[in-house]
Every structure is written in structure tokens, then in C-alpha cells.
Write a protein that holds these residues in place. Sequence first.
Motif, PDB file in Angstrom:
ATOM      1  N   GLY A 117       3.102   6.593  -5.133  1.00  0.00           N
ATOM      2  CA  GLY A 117       3.167   7.539  -6.245  1.00  0.00           C
ATOM      3  C   GLY A 117       1.821   7.854  -6.855  1.00  0.00           C
ATOM      4  N   GLN A 118       1.013   6.840  -7.075  1.00  0.00           N
ATOM      5  CA  GLN A 118      -0.306   7.017  -7.665  1.00  0.00           C
ATOM      6  C   GLN A 118      -1.391   6.596  -6.670  1.00  0.00           C
ATOM      7  OE1 GLN A 118      -1.913   7.815 -10.822  1.00  0.00           O
ATOM      8  NE2 GLN A 118      -0.036   8.956 -11.256  1.00  0.00           N
ATOM      9  N   PRO A 119      -2.610   7.139  -6.800  1.00  0.00           N
ATOM     10  CA  PRO A 119      -3.716   6.689  -5.949  1.00  0.00           C
ATOM     11  C   PRO A 119      -3.960   5.180  -6.040  1.00  0.00           C
ATOM     12  CG  PRO A 119      -4.317   8.708  -7.094  1.00  0.00           C
ATOM     13  CD  PRO A 119      -2.997   8.275  -7.664  1.00  0.00           C
ATOM     14  N   THR A 120      -3.543   4.572  -7.142  1.00  0.00           N
ATOM     15  CA  THR A 120      -3.710   3.122  -7.323  1.00  0.00           C
ATOM     16  C   THR A 120      -3.139   2.362  -6.138  1.00  0.00           C
ATOM     17  OG1 THR A 120      -3.157   3.622  -9.616  1.00  0.00           O
ATOM     18  CG2 THR A 120      -3.491   1.307  -9.052  1.00  0.00           C
ATOM     19  N   VAL A 121      -1.898   2.690  -5.762  1.00  0.00           N
ATOM     20  CA  VAL A 121      -1.278   1.975  -4.652  1.00  0.00           C
ATOM     21  C   VAL A 121      -1.722   2.532  -3.305  1.00  0.00           C
ATOM     22  CG1 VAL A 121       0.728   0.913  -5.746  1.00  0.00           C
ATOM     23  CG2 VAL A 121       0.800   3.339  -5.204  1.00  0.00           C
ATOM     24  N   TYR A 122      -1.938   3.838  -3.224  1.00  0.00           N
ATOM     25  CA  TYR A 122      -2.393   4.420  -1.957  1.00  0.00           C
ATOM     26  C   TYR A 122      -3.693   3.759  -1.512  1.00  0.00           C
ATOM     27  CZ  TYR A 122      -3.696   7.885   1.558  1.00  0.00           C
ATOM     28  OH  TYR A 122      -4.051   8.492   2.740  1.00  0.00           O
ATOM     29  N   TYR A 123      -4.586   3.519  -2.445  1.00  0.00           N
ATOM     30  CA  TYR A 123      -5.878   2.924  -2.117  1.00  0.00           C
ATOM     31  C   TYR A 123      -5.697   1.545  -1.492  1.00  0.00           C
ATOM     32  CZ  TYR A 123     -10.614   1.109  -2.702  1.00  0.00           C
ATOM     33  OH  TYR A 123     -11.848   0.553  -2.476  1.00  0.00           O
ATOM     34  N   TYR A 124      -4.820   0.729  -2.099  1.00  0.00           N
ATOM     35  CA  TYR A 124      -4.623  -0.622  -1.565  1.00  0.00           C
ATOM     36  C   TYR A 124      -3.643  -0.647  -0.389  1.00  0.00           C
ATOM     37  CZ  TYR A 124      -7.436  -2.548  -5.293  1.00  0.00           C
ATOM     38  OH  TYR A 124      -8.494  -2.857  -6.116  1.00  0.00           O
ATOM     39  N   ASN A 125      -2.866   0.406  -0.224  1.00  0.00           N
ATOM     40  CA  ASN A 125      -2.002   0.508   0.958  1.00  0.00           C
ATOM     41  C   ASN A 125      -2.808   0.808   2.213  1.00  0.00           C
ATOM     42  OD1 ASN A 125       0.276   0.160  -0.638  1.00  0.00           O
ATOM     43  ND2 ASN A 125       0.868   2.320  -0.616  1.00  0.00           N
ATOM     44  N   PHE A 126      -3.760   1.775   2.100  1.00  0.00           N
ATOM     45  CA  PHE A 126      -4.357   2.354   3.296  1.00  0.00           C
ATOM     46  C   PHE A 126      -5.882   2.372   3.332  1.00  0.00           C
ATOM     47  CE2 PHE A 126      -0.302   4.691   2.508  1.00  0.00           C
ATOM     48  CZ  PHE A 126       0.430   4.113   3.540  1.00  0.00           C
ATOM     49  N   VAL A 127      -6.547   2.247   2.193  1.00  0.00           N
ATOM     50  CA  VAL A 127      -8.010   2.318   2.173  1.00  0.00           C
ATOM     51  C   VAL A 127      -8.608   0.908   2.178  1.00  0.00           C
ATOM     52  CG1 VAL A 127     -10.037   3.197   0.967  1.00  0.00           C
ATOM     53  CG2 VAL A 127      -7.914   4.532   0.973  1.00  0.00           C
ATOM     54  N   ASP A 128      -8.330   0.137   1.141  1.00  0.00           N
ATOM     55  CA  ASP A 128      -8.764  -1.262   1.097  1.00  0.00           C
ATOM     56  C   ASP A 128      -7.573  -2.142   1.476  1.00  0.00           C
ATOM     57  OD1 ASP A 128      -9.620  -3.807   0.605  1.00  0.00           O
ATOM     58  OD2 ASP A 128     -10.252  -3.456  -1.461  1.00  0.00           O
ATOM     59  N   THR A 129      -7.511  -2.524   2.730  1.00  0.00           N
ATOM     60  CA  THR A 129      -6.393  -3.345   3.208  1.00  0.00           C
ATOM     61  C   THR A 129      -6.779  -4.813   3.337  1.00  0.00           C
ATOM     62  OG1 THR A 129      -6.981  -2.864   5.508  1.00  0.00           O
ATOM     63  CG2 THR A 129      -5.386  -1.397   4.459  1.00  0.00           C
ATOM     64  N   VAL A 130      -7.968  -5.164   2.854  1.00  0.00           N
ATOM     65  CA  VAL A 130      -8.454  -6.548   2.929  1.00  0.00           C
ATOM     66  C   VAL A 130      -8.209  -7.278   1.614  1.00  0.00           C
ATOM     67  CG1 VAL A 130     -10.470  -8.008   3.278  1.00  0.00           C
ATOM     68  CG2 VAL A 130     -10.166  -5.947   4.662  1.00  0.00           C
ATOM     69  N   THR A 131      -8.558  -6.632   0.503  1.00  0.00           N
ATOM     70  CA  THR A 131      -8.322  -7.227  -0.814  1.00  0.00           C
ATOM     71  C   THR A 131      -6.825  -7.417  -1.019  1.00  0.00           C
ATOM     72  OG1 THR A 131     -10.268  -6.084  -1.688  1.00  0.00           O
ATOM     73  CG2 THR A 131      -8.672  -6.908  -3.299  1.00  0.00           C
ATOM     74  N   PRO A 132      -6.393  -8.556  -1.595  1.00  0.00           N
ATOM     75  CA  PRO A 132      -4.969  -8.714  -1.899  1.00  0.00           C
ATOM     76  C   PRO A 132      -4.456  -7.506  -2.683  1.00  0.00           C
ATOM     77  CG  PRO A 132      -6.103 -10.790  -2.236  1.00  0.00           C
ATOM     78  CD  PRO A 132      -7.161  -9.770  -1.928  1.00  0.00           C
ATOM     79  N   HIS A 133      -3.255  -7.067  -2.343  1.00  0.00           N
ATOM     80  CA  HIS A 133      -2.717  -5.820  -2.894  1.00  0.00           C
ATOM     81  C   HIS A 133      -2.609  -5.901  -4.415  1.00  0.00           C
ATOM     82  CE1 HIS A 133      -0.349  -2.206  -3.296  1.00  0.00           C
ATOM     83  NE2 HIS A 133      -0.407  -2.004  -1.994  1.00  0.00           N
ATOM     84  N   VAL A 134      -3.045  -4.840  -5.075  1.00  0.00           N
ATOM     85  CA  VAL A 134      -3.024  -4.834  -6.537  1.00  0.00           C
ATOM     86  C   VAL A 134      -1.600  -4.977  -7.073  1.00  0.00           C
ATOM     87  CG1 VAL A 134      -2.859  -2.312  -6.780  1.00  0.00           C
ATOM     88  CG2 VAL A 134      -3.950  -3.668  -8.588  1.00  0.00           C
ATOM     89  N   ALA A 135      -0.595  -4.430  -6.384  1.00  0.00           N
ATOM     90  CA  ALA A 135       0.787  -4.563  -6.865  1.00  0.00           C
ATOM     91  C   ALA A 135       1.233  -6.012  -6.820  1.00  0.00           C
ATOM     92  CB  ALA A 135       1.722  -3.688  -6.033  1.00  0.00           C
ATOM     93  N   SER A 136       0.867  -6.738  -5.776  1.00  0.00           N
ATOM     94  CA  SER A 136       1.201  -8.166  -5.682  1.00  0.00           C
ATOM     95  C   SER A 136       0.518  -8.939  -6.806  1.00  0.00           C
ATOM     96  CB  SER A 136       0.758  -8.737  -4.330  1.00  0.00           C
ATOM     97  OG  SER A 136       1.230  -7.964  -3.272  1.00  0.00           O
ATOM     98  N   ARG A 137      -0.764  -8.679  -6.999  1.00  0.00           N
ATOM     99  CA  ARG A 137      -1.507  -9.420  -8.018  1.00  0.00           C
ATOM    100  C   ARG A 137      -0.948  -9.162  -9.411  1.00  0.00           C
ATOM    101  NH1 ARG A 137      -6.514  -7.367  -8.196  1.00  0.00           N
ATOM    102  NH2 ARG A 137      -6.384  -5.885  -6.467  1.00  0.00           N
ATOM    103  N   MET A 138      -0.564  -7.908  -9.676  1.00  0.00           N
ATOM    104  CA  MET A 138      -0.010  -7.589 -10.992  1.00  0.00           C
ATOM    105  C   MET A 138       1.354  -8.247 -11.211  1.00  0.00           C
ATOM    106  SD  MET A 138      -1.024  -3.589 -11.533  1.00  0.00           S
ATOM    107  CE  MET A 138      -2.692  -3.123 -12.004  1.00  0.00           C
ATOM    108  N   MET A 139       2.185  -8.222 -10.185  1.00  0.00           N
ATOM    109  CA  MET A 139       3.514  -8.820 -10.334  1.00  0.00           C
ATOM    110  C   MET A 139       3.420 -10.338 -10.472  1.00  0.00           C
ATOM    111  SD  MET A 139       5.669  -6.351  -7.781  1.00  0.00           S
ATOM    112  CE  MET A 139       7.229  -6.278  -8.662  1.00  0.00           C
TER     113      MET A 139
END
Length: 578
Positions: free
Chosen positions: A83-105
Motif C-alpha cells: 500500500g505504501q512505499p514503506t513496505v514496498y521498499y522493504y519488500n523489493f528494494v532492501d531485502t537484507v535488512t529485517p522487514h520494517v513490518a516485522s520489527r514494528m509488530m
Amino acid sequence: MKRILTLFSALTAVMGLSLNASSMTTIKLLQTSDIHGNFFPYNFITRQPSAGSLARVYGAVKEARQRYGDNVILLDNGDILQGQPTVYYYNFVDTVTPHVASRMMNFMRYDAGNVGNHDVETGRKVLERWSRQCDMPVLGANIIDTATGEPAFTPYKVVEHDGVKVAILGLLTPAIPAWLPEVLWKGLRFDDMEATARKWIPIIKERENPDVIVGVFHAGQRGNTLVKYRENPSLEIAERVPGFDVVLMGHDHRRENKKVVNVEGDTVLVMNPANNGVVLTDITMTFKRDDDGRIIDKHIDGELRHMSDYEPDADFMAKFAPDMAVIKEYVDTPIGEFTSSITTRDAYFGPSEFVDLIHELQLGITGADISFAAPLSYDATIDAGPITVSDMFNLYKYENMLYVMELTGQEVKDYLEEAYSLWSKTMTSPSDHLLLFKEEPTQGDESRSTLKNPSYNFDSAAGIIYEVDVRKPKGEKVTIKSMADGKEFDPARTYRVALNSYRGNGGGELLTKGAGIPHDKLTERIVFATDLDLRHYLTDYIKKQGKVNPRKLNQWRFIPEEWTREAAKRDYKILFPR
């Protein structure tokens, strides 16, 4: 003696209150759903402040934990990864850093999450990386691994507080194959939700003996069949499958808070907070115990709490400030330049620069004969001038892939007949509405709820010249005059048609119900599919062009124009009163 008796009575009363209070247990159950990457109080697409957000939700969660201690259960009901670039970035651009959605949850200490259809749309690699990095279990009892025949995700979770056992069963709408290409969910199948609920309720009762059973369903309440799948059976399950005390819904972005009675006469609380963290589901469960500590009564009630009452939580914002800075830098990356502004507002009434730009890009990328596209964002504008990554999310909302399919000329015509029947009213006089509304709207109505059908199914075409006669019924509205280059349009000829993967897999039923192609035959028509999402290729195309001149192709029109011109002016004011 009177003083002693008075003191004794007071002590007895206090002890009685204390004993009575100790026999009661209160559990708070909080639910988010359809967050769609709205983590911060900032919309990275429009670059404006945003309502809702997990940052505000966390403030409400902290408040509940301060009041109720550990007796708080926090659940998410899916569609968090798109929905937002926030998740798109961690889905497909930076795939090495732990996913921001996981870290937030993990930071917010969610007890469980559920899988949503837009989470599946990111692909198994992204979905499984996110779920693996979450401390909570990710639920999905009806998502089956075809290799083992067992659920690919945890079917249910039991949370116990103060001796109260709450079982949480997670289910996902099974209509995934009607929307998404198999490459995104290969190796999985999606079983009927009601059948799965009937299977698991007895298992949960026997294994766990819970005091409360909660259904977390990423599906809406309105019953409908999409191709062969029951997309939104949540209310039917609440009424037909005994055992649930609470059914938490999502998916359809419609707020709900009501109680229904199931087939055994028991009351079920049904709630849906809609989307983007603007509202939080807040349920209070109170349990009364006897002298032996056994639960003898329970009361469950809920409210929808608006997050506008909360400021973004300072701890949350500080923790994820580096992520916010990274995303801001990403969305500000320049792509190219538009020589004029474009808006989807025009797209409901005729050709528009916005949709026609999509058509031109799809035709340019694929070399297809014909293009189908719709205004995916209900009300989006991109201003003239420099174009950045954030504008690309406005230009193309979803992570659909681009297909080329082979359709006959007759199927193209029937496809458009279906699309315009969802879109335009059959006018009987010049004073009628041009657009198909749910009911006669009044000035100032909330326009999104006024349209009878979602605008992302309002497909128009490019590559052909045609007219839509609003006086005619479905089946007779569309007359195709020629190909765009003036060559003859032949109903019997096979054409190469560019369209997105949602549509190509049956989404909106324009190919199945409209063109009459059986759902299981759609894949046979696909002759080309991109590996990555269409937005990626649109971005590359604009980068190569550098400067883009959006223009109306003017390849179709509503007729008779003396009717539709004035009707369009009236309906525009209803859709966009401001």
C-alpha cells in the motif's frame, strides 16, 4: 459496641467488594486490519500528513496496557505488506535488512497476525520472510501447502491471561486464484473458509478447552461468489458455525460493530475497523468466576475507537525514525518530468490524460494491439514538473504485473460491455445520471461510497476507436469503429491485448463474466508476463523518456454528447464536491 459493629460491618463490606472484585477478570482485545503500510503519520505517496497509522495505534495500545497490565491481546488481520512505499521498499528494494513490518509488530508486541490477500500478492518469498521475522505467529488455517496437505501457516493461537484461555483462529478469503497469478502463490491452495472453520472449531475445543474463541477473518461480511470462490463469508460463518464468541473481519474496508445470533442461539460479536489504522477495534471481555475460580459467566462488548484522539507515539517515532528517513529519501528519488498535470477525476467521464498515459506506456512496453486500463486510485493527481518515486505510487497503486493476452475482437467488445455496465447508467433522459450510483446521491455525499461499483473495474481501451451509447443496455452499448490506426476492426480476428495481472487472472470478472472466457482457460491466453510489477516497468519507461507529455488519446467517447456533457458536469460535482 455500636462502634465495633459499625467497624465490623465496614470491614465486611470492603472484604465483600474485594472478594467480588477478585472474582472478575477483564481482558482487552484490540484489532488492527488492512493497515496497508500506513505505519507513520505521513503518506509517502502524497507527501502529506496521514490519519491513523500504527504510530497512533501504539499510543492506544500502551494506554490499554497501563490500565489492564498483561490482560491485553493485540491482533492484526492482514493486508499489512502492501500500500505504501514503506513496505514496498522493504519488500523489493532492501531485502537484507529485517522487514520494517516485522520489527514494528515485534516492538508493539502483537500476539498474532493473519494473512491478507495483499500480503500474498507480494509473493511467497516476501510473505515468508516477513512471517519468519515476526515474534508472533502468523495465522492462516485455510492456506494449505499442497505438498503436505497441511496448513502452511499456524492455524490458531491460544493466549492465556489470569486463567482465561482465548483461542484465535485465522482464515483468509479463498478468492486468491481469481486475482493473483499462480507464480505468487505456487505450492499453496486456499480452502473454503466455512468448511475450514467447521473443521477447526471441534479440534480447538477438544485440544484447548478455551473460554473464548475468536475468528480473525481476512474477508468481508457481504456474501458473494467470485468465479467459484466465496470471497466474503465472515457473517455467514458467524451465524452458521457454532463456537465463535467474536468474529473480527477485514478486507472490505468497511467499519462494522454489531452482534448476531448463531444457529444455536448464541450471540457473536462481529467487528471490522476498516483500513489504515484510522480506527481500532476495542473489545472488552469480562469473566465472572465462582468460589472455586471457575468461569460461570462472560460478557463481551466492543467499540470502534478513532485514532484521531491520539498523537503519534513518541517512543514509536523515535525507534523507527531511521526507517522513515530512508523511505523519504527513496520516494524523493527523481524519475523524470511531466509537461502537464494529470488526474483520475476526468477518467469517469471520458478519455483522460491519467489513464491514457497508462495505456500508452502499456502499449509501448509490450507492443500490443490494444490496451485495457482503469483508474486504480479513486482520486489521484500528479502535478506537472519533476516526477519522483512517490508519484509512481500515485500513477499505479498496486503491484500488478503486466500481461499480454490473446483475445478475439468479439471478446474485446464483450469485455468493454461488461466494464461500462459497471460504470455507466442506462440513461432514459438528458436529466439522468451518467454514472451508476448506488442510489440517488445528494450533494456532499461521501463519493467513494456513492459509486455502485469500485472504480478500479472501470476499464477503458486504447488502440481502438469506439463509442459508448449510454441509452443502450448492456450488450449494445459499445460500438467499435476501427483500430486506432484506421485499419478495420475484425470481431473474428485475434488481437494481443495488454492488461494487468489482476485483470488477466479474472479480477473484476471482465474476462470471465464479460468476455465469456472460463476462469480455468485464462492462463492459456497469456502470451507474455513481466517478472516484476508493472510500476517497476513504468518507472523504467519514464526514466528512459526523461520528459513525458501526457495527453488524451481521444479514442473513445460517450454518446449522445448533448446528453452526456451536461450529465457529466452534474455527476462530477457529486463525486468531487470540493
